[in-house]
Write a protein that holds these residues in place. Structure first.
Motif, PDB file in Angstrom:
ATOM      1  N   THR A 150      -3.461   8.266   2.688  1.00 52.96           N
ATOM      2  CA  THR A 150      -2.778   6.973   2.699  1.00 52.96           C
ATOM      3  C   THR A 150      -3.687   5.921   3.318  1.00 52.96           C
ATOM      4  O   THR A 150      -4.260   6.136   4.390  1.00 52.96           O
ATOM      5  CB  THR A 150      -1.459   7.036   3.485  1.00 52.96           C
ATOM      6  OG1 THR A 150      -0.568   7.957   2.860  1.00 52.96           O
ATOM      7  CG2 THR A 150      -0.798   5.672   3.531  1.00 52.96           C
ATOM      8  N   GLU A 151      -3.820   4.804   2.640  1.00 56.52           N
ATOM      9  CA  GLU A 151      -4.600   3.670   3.140  1.00 56.52           C
ATOM     10  C   GLU A 151      -3.629   2.567   3.561  1.00 56.52           C
ATOM     11  O   GLU A 151      -2.728   2.209   2.805  1.00 56.52           O
ATOM     12  CB  GLU A 151      -5.536   3.153   2.050  1.00 56.52           C
ATOM     13  CG  GLU A 151      -6.502   4.205   1.528  1.00 56.52           C
ATOM     14  CD  GLU A 151      -6.993   3.888   0.124  1.00 56.52           C
ATOM     15  OE1 GLU A 151      -6.669   2.782  -0.380  1.00 56.52           O
ATOM     16  OE2 GLU A 151      -7.666   4.729  -0.475  1.00 56.52           O
ATOM     17  N   ILE A 152      -3.819   2.065   4.775  1.00 55.62           N
ATOM     18  CA  ILE A 152      -2.911   1.072   5.341  1.00 55.62           C
ATOM     19  C   ILE A 152      -3.644  -0.263   5.479  1.00 55.62           C
ATOM     20  O   ILE A 152      -4.746  -0.321   6.022  1.00 55.62           O
ATOM     21  CB  ILE A 152      -2.400   1.515   6.721  1.00 55.62           C
ATOM     22  CG1 ILE A 152      -1.683   2.867   6.626  1.00 55.62           C
ATOM     23  CG2 ILE A 152      -1.483   0.464   7.325  1.00 55.62           C
ATOM     24  CD1 ILE A 152      -1.360   3.481   7.978  1.00 55.62           C
ATOM     25  N   ASN A 168       2.317  -6.054   4.703  1.00 58.75           N
ATOM     26  CA  ASN A 168       1.897  -4.668   4.923  1.00 58.75           C
ATOM     27  C   ASN A 168       1.795  -4.000   3.569  1.00 58.75           C
ATOM     28  O   ASN A 168       2.719  -4.075   2.759  1.00 58.75           O
ATOM     29  CB  ASN A 168       2.901  -3.900   5.790  1.00 58.75           C
ATOM     30  CG  ASN A 168       2.956  -4.430   7.207  1.00 58.75           C
ATOM     31  OD1 ASN A 168       2.144  -5.260   7.599  1.00 58.75           O
ATOM     32  ND2 ASN A 168       3.911  -3.968   7.982  1.00 58.75           N
ATOM     33  N   ARG A 169       0.686  -3.321   3.325  1.00 53.52           N
ATOM     34  CA  ARG A 169       0.520  -2.602   2.059  1.00 53.52           C
ATOM     35  C   ARG A 169      -0.039  -1.215   2.352  1.00 53.52           C
ATOM     36  O   ARG A 169      -1.058  -1.070   3.009  1.00 53.52           O
ATOM     37  CB  ARG A 169      -0.412  -3.357   1.110  1.00 53.52           C
ATOM     38  CG  ARG A 169      -0.583  -2.686  -0.253  1.00 53.52           C
ATOM     39  CD  ARG A 169      -1.214  -3.655  -1.247  1.00 53.52           C
ATOM     40  NE  ARG A 169      -2.492  -4.148  -0.761  1.00 53.52           N
ATOM     41  CZ  ARG A 169      -3.669  -3.555  -1.009  1.00 53.52           C
ATOM     42  NH1 ARG A 169      -3.704  -2.435  -1.737  1.00 53.52           N
ATOM     43  NH2 ARG A 169      -4.780  -4.053  -0.541  1.00 53.52           N
ATOM     44  N   SER A 170       0.660  -0.201   1.870  1.00 50.77           N
ATOM     45  CA  SER A 170       0.231   1.184   2.053  1.00 50.77           C
ATOM     46  C   SER A 170       0.065   1.819   0.676  1.00 50.77           C
ATOM     47  O   SER A 170       0.984   1.790  -0.143  1.00 50.77           O
ATOM     48  CB  SER A 170       1.269   1.971   2.861  1.00 50.77           C
ATOM     49  OG  SER A 170       1.445   1.402   4.145  1.00 50.77           O
ATOM     50  N   VAL A 171      -1.116   2.385   0.446  1.00 57.87           N
ATOM     51  CA  VAL A 171      -1.414   3.044  -0.824  1.00 57.87           C
ATOM     52  C   VAL A 171      -1.553   4.534  -0.562  1.00 57.87           C
ATOM     53  O   VAL A 171      -2.448   4.954   0.175  1.00 57.87           O
ATOM     54  CB  VAL A 171      -2.699   2.483  -1.463  1.00 57.87           C
ATOM     55  CG1 VAL A 171      -2.966   3.171  -2.802  1.00 57.87           C
ATOM     56  CG2 VAL A 171      -2.605   0.974  -1.645  1.00 57.87           C
ATOM     57  N   ASP A 177      -1.459  13.822  -8.511  1.00 61.73           N
ATOM     58  CA  ASP A 177      -2.371  12.849  -9.123  1.00 61.73           C
ATOM     59  C   ASP A 177      -1.699  11.521  -9.423  1.00 61.73           C
ATOM     60  O   ASP A 177      -2.109  10.800 -10.346  1.00 61.73           O
ATOM     61  CB  ASP A 177      -3.021  13.415 -10.398  1.00 61.73           C
ATOM     62  CG  ASP A 177      -3.966  14.560 -10.095  1.00 61.73           C
ATOM     63  OD1 ASP A 177      -4.596  14.523  -9.017  1.00 61.73           O
ATOM     64  OD2 ASP A 177      -4.054  15.491 -10.906  1.00 61.73           O
ATOM     65  N   GLY A 178      -0.702  11.173  -8.650  1.00 61.17           N
ATOM     66  CA  GLY A 178      -0.073   9.866  -8.764  1.00 61.17           C
ATOM     67  C   GLY A 178      -0.436   8.998  -7.574  1.00 61.17           C
ATOM     68  O   GLY A 178      -0.987   9.465  -6.570  1.00 61.17           O
ATOM     69  N   THR A 179      -0.144   7.720  -7.689  1.00 58.97           N
ATOM     70  CA  THR A 179      -0.406   6.770  -6.607  1.00 58.97           C
ATOM     71  C   THR A 179       0.849   5.948  -6.349  1.00 58.97           C
ATOM     72  O   THR A 179       1.433   5.382  -7.279  1.00 58.97           O
ATOM     73  CB  THR A 179      -1.567   5.828  -6.963  1.00 58.97           C
ATOM     74  OG1 THR A 179      -2.744   6.604  -7.211  1.00 58.97           O
ATOM     75  CG2 THR A 179      -1.841   4.852  -5.826  1.00 58.97           C
ATOM     76  N   ALA A 180       1.262   5.898  -5.099  1.00 62.24           N
ATOM     77  CA  ALA A 180       2.423   5.108  -4.702  1.00 62.24           C
ATOM     78  C   ALA A 180       1.958   3.961  -3.813  1.00 62.24           C
ATOM     79  O   ALA A 180       1.266   4.189  -2.812  1.00 62.24           O
ATOM     80  CB  ALA A 180       3.439   5.967  -3.968  1.00 62.24           C
ATOM     81  N   THR A 181       2.319   2.747  -4.186  1.00 62.30           N
ATOM     82  CA  THR A 181       1.945   1.565  -3.414  1.00 62.30           C
ATOM     83  C   THR A 181       3.205   0.894  -2.882  1.00 62.30           C
ATOM     84  O   THR A 181       4.075   0.490  -3.655  1.00 62.30           O
ATOM     85  CB  THR A 181       1.155   0.565  -4.268  1.00 62.30           C
ATOM     86  OG1 THR A 181      -0.021   1.204  -4.785  1.00 62.30           O
ATOM     87  CG2 THR A 181       0.746  -0.649  -3.443  1.00 62.30           C
ATOM     88  N   LEU A 182       3.304   0.802  -1.563  1.00 65.09           N
ATOM     89  CA  LEU A 182       4.435   0.140  -0.918  1.00 65.09           C
ATOM     90  C   LEU A 182       3.938  -1.149  -0.287  1.00 65.09           C
ATOM     91  O   LEU A 182       3.043  -1.135   0.556  1.00 65.09           O
ATOM     92  CB  LEU A 182       5.053   1.033   0.162  1.00 65.09           C
ATOM     93  CG  LEU A 182       6.165   0.399   0.990  1.00 65.09           C
ATOM     94  CD1 LEU A 182       7.376   0.087   0.123  1.00 65.09           C
ATOM     95  CD2 LEU A 182       6.554   1.291   2.152  1.00 65.09           C
ATOM     96  N   THR A 183       4.506  -2.268  -0.715  1.00 59.37           N
ATOM     97  CA  THR A 183       4.135  -3.576  -0.187  1.00 59.37           C
ATOM     98  C   THR A 183       5.350  -4.204   0.473  1.00 59.37           C
ATOM     99  O   THR A 183       6.440  -4.224  -0.110  1.00 59.37           O
ATOM    100  CB  THR A 183       3.624  -4.498  -1.303  1.00 59.37           C
ATOM    101  OG1 THR A 183       2.526  -3.870  -1.984  1.00 59.37           O
ATOM    102  CG2 THR A 183       3.161  -5.838  -0.737  1.00 59.37           C
TER     103      THR A 183
END
Length: 207
Positions: A150-152, A168-171, A177-183
């Motif tokens: 996770t990248e913050i 705030n954005r967390s990738v 093999d999926g990517t979840a991005t929370l902004t």
């Protein structure tokens, strides 16, 4: 100085927009929620949902759980252990640069004890208020077996005398093999109660 600001800020309100995007197996998904938040010192956050859309499981298991975790982090039990202080982190001076936004000092941060509320990485510190104005990091403790990394990315904005979250954005890269991005986008700040700040500018220490 952070402690002085935290003590002075009694009550404020703001609006937040949570955006959650998943790209990967089995399909791409999107959910969002808009909430009004009222903070009362020292440890109360009240959320009122304005609108929401997207799969209910994403809202209930991710966005609402995130809000619950934030409320947990400011309780009497946890409040002191989540602050960016020498009690919780080891700091290393990495750089001092002329920045147009005032975020002059760059420090490396390493948590002293792995904790789900803490992180490791870099912070940028404002050269006038000595407040954290940006964070680039990763969690000190992996929140789930299903998450590989996770990248913050956090940014802050000055509202009156106080530095508050701007975005705030967390990738998160998951094992399927999926990517979840929370902004999380913060805005409409209104400082409702505060005490006068009694901050003394810190003096440099001699070697």
């Amino acid at each position: 100085m952070n402690s002085e600001r935290l003590t002075a800020l009694e009550r404020y309100r703001s609006r937040r927009t949570y955006l959650l995007d998943y790209v990967g197996f089995p399909s791409n998904m999107h959910a969002e929620m808009v909430v009004d938040m009222i903070y009362r010192a020292p440890a109360t956050e009240e959320f009122t949902v304005v609108s929401q859309s997207g799969p209910k499981w994403m809202i209930n298991l991710v966005i609402k759980r995130l809000m619950e975790t934030e409320q947990e982090s400011i309780t009497d039990k946890n409040r002191d252990t989540v602050q960016i202080t020498g009690q919780n982190y080891n700091f290393t001076m990495l750089d001092s640069q002329d920045a147009g936004d005032g975020c002059t000092y760059v420090l490396g941060v390493e948590p002293k004890i792995p904790n789900k509320f803490l992180f490791r990485g870099k912070i940028w510190v404002d050269d006038k208020d000595f407040a954290v104005c940006r964070i680039e990091a990763e969690p000190a403790k992996n929140p789930s077996f299903w998450i590989k990394k996770t990248e913050i990315h956090h940014s802050f904005v000055k509202v009156g005398d106080f530095w508050l979250p701007a975005e705030n954005r967390s990738v998160s890269h998951v094992r399927l093999d999926g990517t979840a991005t929370l902004t999380i986008k913060y805005g409409n700040y209104e400082i409702q109660e505060m005490h006068a700040l009694a901050i003394t500018e810190p003096k440099p220490t001699s070697n």
